[in-house]
Design a protein around this motif. Sequence first.
Motif, PDB file in Angstrom:
ATOM      1  N   THR A 155       0.866  -1.129   0.063  1.00  0.00           N
ATOM      2  CA  THR A 155      -0.026  -0.156  -0.013  1.00  0.00           C
ATOM      3  C   THR A 155       0.874   1.289  -0.028  1.00  0.00           C
ATOM      4  OG1 THR A 155       0.001  -0.026   2.286  1.00  0.00           O
ATOM      5  CG2 THR A 155      -1.735  -1.193   1.381  1.00  0.00           C
TER       6      THR A 155
ATOM      7  N   SER B 220      -0.848   8.556  -0.598  1.00  0.00           N
ATOM      8  CA  SER B 220      -1.084   8.889  -1.998  1.00  0.00           C
ATOM      9  C   SER B 220      -1.614   7.978  -2.755  1.00  0.00           C
ATOM     10  CB  SER B 220       0.184   9.480  -2.659  1.00  0.00           C
ATOM     11  OG  SER B 220      -0.017  10.135  -3.964  1.00  0.00           O
ATOM     12  N   ALA B 221      -2.523   8.410  -3.825  1.00  0.00           N
ATOM     13  CA  ALA B 221      -2.878   7.679  -4.959  1.00  0.00           C
ATOM     14  C   ALA B 221      -1.672   7.350  -5.867  1.00  0.00           C
ATOM     15  CB  ALA B 221      -4.121   8.256  -5.778  1.00  0.00           C
TER      16      ALA B 221
ATOM     17  N   ASP C 215     -10.526  -3.407  -2.751  1.00  0.00           N
ATOM     18  CA  ASP C 215     -11.008  -2.214  -1.942  1.00  0.00           C
ATOM     19  C   ASP C 215     -11.370  -2.508  -0.386  1.00  0.00           C
ATOM     20  OD1 ASP C 215     -13.420  -3.480  -2.201  1.00  0.00           O
ATOM     21  OD2 ASP C 215     -14.559  -2.177  -3.606  1.00  0.00           O
TER      22      ASP C 215
ATOM     23  N   VAL D  62      -4.833   3.795 -12.256  1.00  0.00           N
ATOM     24  CA  VAL D  62      -4.913   4.314 -11.175  1.00  0.00           C
ATOM     25  C   VAL D  62      -5.197   3.444  -9.964  1.00  0.00           C
ATOM     26  CG1 VAL D  62      -7.272   5.195 -11.337  1.00  0.00           C
ATOM     27  CG2 VAL D  62      -5.437   6.485  -9.803  1.00  0.00           C
ATOM     28  N   PHE D  63      -4.255   3.647  -8.977  1.00  0.00           N
ATOM     29  CA  PHE D  63      -4.483   2.925  -7.778  1.00  0.00           C
ATOM     30  C   PHE D  63      -4.851   3.541  -6.528  1.00  0.00           C
ATOM     31  CE2 PHE D  63      -1.075   0.642 -10.096  1.00  0.00           C
ATOM     32  CZ  PHE D  63      -1.434  -0.793 -10.165  1.00  0.00           C
ATOM     33  N   PRO D  64      -6.060   3.685  -6.001  1.00  0.00           N
ATOM     34  CA  PRO D  64      -6.678   4.582  -4.887  1.00  0.00           C
ATOM     35  C   PRO D  64      -5.709   4.672  -3.730  1.00  0.00           C
ATOM     36  CG  PRO D  64      -8.514   3.230  -5.960  1.00  0.00           C
ATOM     37  CD  PRO D  64      -7.312   2.480  -6.478  1.00  0.00           C
ATOM     38  N   LYS D  65      -5.569   5.593  -3.063  1.00  0.00           N
ATOM     39  CA  LYS D  65      -4.697   5.743  -1.956  1.00  0.00           C
ATOM     40  C   LYS D  65      -5.050   4.921  -0.745  1.00  0.00           C
ATOM     41  CE  LYS D  65      -5.316   9.535   0.656  1.00  0.00           C
ATOM     42  NZ  LYS D  65      -5.273  10.991   1.202  1.00  0.00           N
TER      43      LYS D  65
ATOM     44  N   LEU E  67      -5.000   1.710  -0.662  1.00  0.00           N
ATOM     45  CA  LEU E  67      -5.558   0.010  -0.994  1.00  0.00           C
ATOM     46  C   LEU E  67      -4.329  -0.668  -1.362  1.00  0.00           C
ATOM     47  CD1 LEU E  67      -8.973   0.967  -2.655  1.00  0.00           C
ATOM     48  CD2 LEU E  67      -8.267   0.636  -0.251  1.00  0.00           C
TER      49      LEU E  67
ATOM     50  N   GLN F 122      -2.332  -3.253  -3.433  1.00  0.00           N
ATOM     51  CA  GLN F 122      -2.329  -3.417  -4.715  1.00  0.00           C
ATOM     52  C   GLN F 122      -0.936  -4.164  -5.065  1.00  0.00           C
ATOM     53  OE1 GLN F 122       0.305   0.114  -6.601  1.00  0.00           O
ATOM     54  NE2 GLN F 122      -0.636   1.099  -5.118  1.00  0.00           N
TER      55      GLN F 122
END
Length: 214
Positions: free
Chosen positions: A106, A110-111, A127, A144-147, A149, A151
């Motif tokens: 993670t 930041s994203a 998510d 895009v990877f959301p902040k 989460l 990944q």
Amino acid sequence: MTEKVLKMGSDIAFHSMACRASLAVVQIAVAGDADINTDFVVPSNVSNVDGNFFTFTGMRVLVGGAPPTAFKVLKASMAEFPALNGQSVSYAVLQFPSGTVNPPHTHPRSAELLFLIDGTLQVGFVDTTNKLFTQTLTTGDMFVFPKGLVQFQYNPDAQNAALAISAFGSSNAGTASVPNNVFTTDIDDTILAKSFKTDVATIQSIKAGLAPKH
């Protein structure tokens, strides 16, 4: 009359609490790098600021350099490039030899916006409802990877390497590796075994596999 006053007081208290909760959500939603009140931030050990201060040359090793044999990240964050302090931006270059993975991790601050320059990548994130979002990227794609989460990225090509650039909305996005944070810290083996519904011997085997090679 008394009941009306009590109800009015109760309504006021409820709306006040709702407002405070809404403000808290807004504050969390806009959380990020702190604003600065100068054009840029100069470290205390720097006395002469010129164009060199705003230049980062750490990526030159990519030009004509030998490809890595394992997954490798080259970062341009505040730690490597002090001029980024207060600017809410940073970069990373991700090099994936064939068959290599960037393990689940993670970025808490930041994203991440990943741009695949060359090759193929399987990417994904999970998510907060445990739903997995995946995609296979080819050269020229972005993801895009959301902040915050979990990944991952994986190069499934058995013959060709992949190269990607990631942009972050923080000068210090941070990286928390899921395998390392779980299995290379001092969490008791029994706790891990119960948590993962396995035995202590399996946990110790995983830890041994993640131990630094000398």
